[in-house]
Enzyme design. Structure first.
Site, mmCIF file in Angstrom:
data_model
loop_
_atom_site.group_PDB
_atom_site.id
_atom_site.type_symbol
_atom_site.label_atom_id
_atom_site.label_comp_id
_atom_site.label_asym_id
_atom_site.label_seq_id
_atom_site.Cartn_x
_atom_site.Cartn_y
_atom_site.Cartn_z
ATOM 1 N N THR A 120 39.896 45.052 45.244
ATOM 2 C CA THR A 120 41.119 45.680 44.722
ATOM 3 C C THR A 120 40.707 46.831 43.810
ATOM 4 O O THR A 120 40.048 46.606 42.794
ATOM 5 C CB THR A 120 41.951 44.646 43.941
ATOM 6 N N CYS A 165 43.006 38.009 38.940
ATOM 7 C CA CYS A 165 43.657 39.191 39.523
ATOM 8 C C CYS A 165 44.863 39.724 38.756
ATOM 9 O O CYS A 165 44.932 40.924 38.503
ATOM 10 C CB CYS A 165 44.066 38.886 40.959
HETATM 11 N N1 LIG Z 1 39.632 36.124 43.837
HETATM 12 C C1 LIG Z 1 40.788 36.351 44.424
HETATM 13 O O1 LIG Z 1 41.653 35.485 44.522
HETATM 14 C C2 LIG Z 1 41.080 37.705 45.007
HETATM 15 C C3 LIG Z 1 42.162 37.860 45.889
HETATM 16 C C4 LIG Z 1 42.412 39.116 46.426
HETATM 17 C C5 LIG Z 1 41.618 40.199 46.061
HETATM 18 N N2 LIG Z 1 40.589 40.020 45.182
HETATM 19 C C6 LIG Z 1 39.765 41.182 44.841
HETATM 20 O O2 LIG Z 1 38.560 41.084 45.608
HETATM 21 C C7 LIG Z 1 37.441 41.569 44.855
HETATM 22 C C8 LIG Z 1 36.380 40.497 44.757
HETATM 23 O O3 LIG Z 1 36.903 39.427 44.007
HETATM 24 P P1 LIG Z 1 36.140 38.020 43.897
HETATM 25 O O4 LIG Z 1 37.029 37.131 43.124
HETATM 26 O O5 LIG Z 1 35.675 37.602 45.235
HETATM 27 O O6 LIG Z 1 34.870 38.468 43.001
HETATM 28 P P2 LIG Z 1 33.625 37.577 42.554
HETATM 29 O O7 LIG Z 1 33.279 38.029 41.200
HETATM 30 O O8 LIG Z 1 33.898 36.135 42.813
HETATM 31 O O9 LIG Z 1 32.466 37.997 43.573
HETATM 32 C C9 LIG Z 1 31.868 39.254 43.603
HETATM 33 C C10 LIG Z 1 30.462 39.123 44.175
HETATM 34 O O10 LIG Z 1 29.912 40.427 44.369
HETATM 35 C C11 LIG Z 1 28.537 40.378 44.044
HETATM 36 N N3 LIG Z 1 28.062 41.743 43.795
HETATM 37 C C12 LIG Z 1 28.308 42.545 42.716
HETATM 38 N N4 LIG Z 1 27.722 43.747 42.900
HETATM 39 C C13 LIG Z 1 27.113 43.718 44.109
HETATM 40 C C14 LIG Z 1 26.360 44.666 44.860
HETATM 41 N N5 LIG Z 1 26.137 45.895 44.421
HETATM 42 N N6 LIG Z 1 25.885 44.284 46.068
HETATM 43 C C15 LIG Z 1 26.102 43.028 46.540
HETATM 44 N N7 LIG Z 1 26.806 42.101 45.876
HETATM 45 C C16 LIG Z 1 27.315 42.436 44.677
HETATM 46 C C17 LIG Z 1 28.474 39.448 42.856
HETATM 47 O O11 LIG Z 1 27.152 38.933 42.665
HETATM 48 C C18 LIG Z 1 29.490 38.376 43.252
HETATM 49 O O12 LIG Z 1 28.873 37.328 43.976
HETATM 50 C C19 LIG Z 1 38.019 42.013 43.512
HETATM 51 O O13 LIG Z 1 38.303 43.381 43.576
HETATM 52 C C20 LIG Z 1 39.301 41.220 43.397
HETATM 53 O O14 LIG Z 1 40.270 41.860 42.607
HETATM 54 C C21 LIG Z 1 40.292 38.803 44.664
#
Ligand SMILES: NC(=O)c1ccc[n+]([C@@H]2O[C@H](COP(=O)([O-])OP(=O)(O)OC[C@H]3O[C@@H](n4cnc5c(N)ncnc54)[C@H](O)[C@@H]3O)[C@@H](O)[C@H]2O)c1
Length: 478
Positions: free
Chosen positions: A122, A306
């Site tokens: 997002t 979020c």
């Molecule tokens: N969690 C939710 O319910 C949800 C729902 C819809 C959208 N989103 C959006 O999706 C995105 C991800 O959310 P999330 O909750 O999965 O995040 P998260 O923090 O659980 O996971 C992110 C992952 O990315 C990895 N990472 C960071 N930098 C990196 C890089 N350069 N290369 C490879 N890996 C890397 C981290 O180590 C981590 O494992 C966010 O933008 C969030 O707003 C989340």
């Protein structure tokens, strides 16, 4: 298709596993090596119903791999970016993970054929264009390094070589926002309400259709452990739009959901004053199909990774354009106030808080997840500790993540409901875990020092609890 998914958090891991299940070859990349090792061993680093079972099926089919190496980007048809985009202190978005991922993808793209870079994180409107720039820069840096290695030059490329590299870019950046809910993320990914694609590139649109066709047509056989999908739709709506509109859809959807809950909470306050019951009121309101029943439950407020960050980001974007989004700001404000409602009820009931013992039932920001990011429990625990009471807490799965997220919070973690209840002066229901709905009230009353229940999620029938000998305080129960 061959897919690479960058970032194996709640979104990346679930997306990777589901896309693998429906037939794609998926490699998930994460810079966190410990996480990658855990994933390779078949264990999920997060609690998400059905996820480990799904991972097991995919690894048996040999279509789901994990690595810290971006090399697999070269052979991928589609590369997903699913890294975190947390809030900055000023309410803006920390795009450092996105920048790292986009640059590294650029350095590893094939660049001799069309590859799609999908932004599923997002991100504020316009980030798609920024990702495109970063990927291009990554390609140029990667090519520079290759050219320098071939020619022995380390700094300067001649103009012709640079021009060749710049005109050769063939990738397209697409926005494909994610709407899964933690706690039912696997289900939501198999049976989404819609799939949104943001790109004006026709070839990219076709590739996206092909990528998602089993989900769009609902033509796959669901895994046996998923809930019965009797009400499964025949097809899933596909929204194809431009990049900026796709990015806005995600923010607008989350802002609306958060506002709906804050609206219910504001009405709850009025209900308490006038002697109405917010649960009844919202049932009567939500049955209007123009409004809908979802997200109208009053309680101690929303949390999670979020809503707060996306609302703040949307407010920050609006302010960049000299707009004052008053509804969005009010939704945030109401939510912060709502976290104090449970404390006020505690003070009304116990009068003196110092020296008391208060039990929290639930730490996760919602049931069926171990996520405590921006969870109301953390605020509530902190406020009670600051008022001089001891806090005990039980959560079926979120104790570890709470310990990790807030090592500074002096919470006495308990392994069961009974142990939280033992010697407590009041219990606050913070998360509506199913387990709490069937609590044995008579047993609880025997264990507690004073029988006070503050039902922060309105899971109990007030009369039943009162008849069991408790002082009961719900939210919006005038
Ligand atoms: N969690 C939710 O319910 C949800 C729902 C819809 C959208 N989103 C959006 O999706 C995105 C991800 O959310 P999330 O909750 O999965 O995040 P998260 O923090 O659980 O996971 C992110 C992952 O990315 C990895 N990472 C960071 N930098 C990196 C890089 N350069 N290369 C490879 N890996 C890397 C981290 O180590 C981590 O494992 C966010 O933008 C969030 O707003 C989340």
């Amino acid at each position: 298709m061959d897919l690479a998914v960058v970032g194996t958090g709640y979104v990346g891991l679930v997306t990777g596993a589901v896309l693998s299940y429906i037939g794609h070859n998926v490699t998930c990349i994460d810079i966190d090596k410990a996480k990658v090792d855990q994933l390779i061993s078949g264990k999920s680093p997060i609690y998400e119903p059905g996820l480990e079972d799904l991972m097991a099926i995919c690894s048996e089919n040999k279509r789901l791999n994990f690595t810290s190496d971006y090399a697999c980007v070269k052979t991928a048809d589609v590369v997903f970016i699913t890294v975190g985009t947390p809030s900055l202190a000023n309410g803006g978005v920390d795009l450092s993970h996105l920048k790292g991922a986009a640059t590294e993808i650029g350095r590893n793209l094939d660049n001799d054929r069309l590859q799609i870079v999908i932004n599923k994180s997002t991100v504020p409107v316009g980030s798609g264009n920024w990702v495109e720039m970063l990927v291009s820069q990554g390609i140029q840096n990667g090519s520079k390094a290759v050219a320098a290695a071939v020619t022995g030059e380390h700094e300067i490329l001649n103009g012709t070589t640079r021009a060749m590299i710049q005109t050769k870019h063939k990738f397209v950046v697409v926005s494909n926002p994610e709407f899964l809910r933690e706690g039912s993320a696997v289900y939501d990914s198999f049976f989404p309400d819609r799939i949104v694609i943001g790109t004006c590139d026709k070839q990219a649109q076709e590739m996206m259709r092909e990528l998602y066709s089993p989900l769009l047509e609902q033509s796959f056989a669901p895994p046996s452990f998923l809930m019965s999908s009797d009400q499964r739709a025949n097809s899933v709506p596909l929204v194809i739009t431009d990049l900026a509109s796709a990015e806005m859809i995600k923010y607008a959807a989350n802002a609306f959901l958060a506002t709906k809950i804050s609206f219910a909470n504001e009405i709850a306050g009025i209900c308490e004053s006038v002697g109405a019951d917010v649960t009844e009121v919202m049932r009567g309101v939500g049955l209007d199909h123009r409004i809908g029943k979802g997200f109208l439950n009053a309680g101690v407020g929303w949390g999670g990774s979020c809503f707060a960050k996306d609302l703040s980001a949307l407010v920050a974007t609006a302010e960049e354009y000299h707009l004052s989004p008053s509804i969005l700001s009010a939704a945030r404000q109401v939510n912060l106030q709502q976290r104090r409602v449970a404390i006020k009820k505690l003070q009304t009931s116990l009068k003196i808080i110092k020296g008391r013992t208060v039990g929290l039932l639930g730490l996760a920001f919602k049931p069926n997840t171990d996520d405590v990011r921006d969870a109301p429990s953390l605020d509530i625990a902190e406020q009670i500790i600051n008022l001089g009471a001891m806090v005990k807490a039980y959560d079926p799965v979120a104790e570890e993540s709470c310990r990790r997220a807030r090592p500074d919070l002096d919470i006495n973690y308990c392994p069961s409901i009974d142990e939280v209840a033992f010697g407590s002066d009041a219990l606050i229901i913070v998360t509506e875990w199913e387990e709490f709905r069937s609590i044995k009230l008579s047993r609880l009353k025997e264990l507690m020092r004073t029988p006070v229940i503050i039902d922060g999620r309105n899971i109990f029938d007030p009369e039943t609890v009162r008849q069991a000998g408790f002082e009961y305080h719900g939210i919006g129960k005038g």
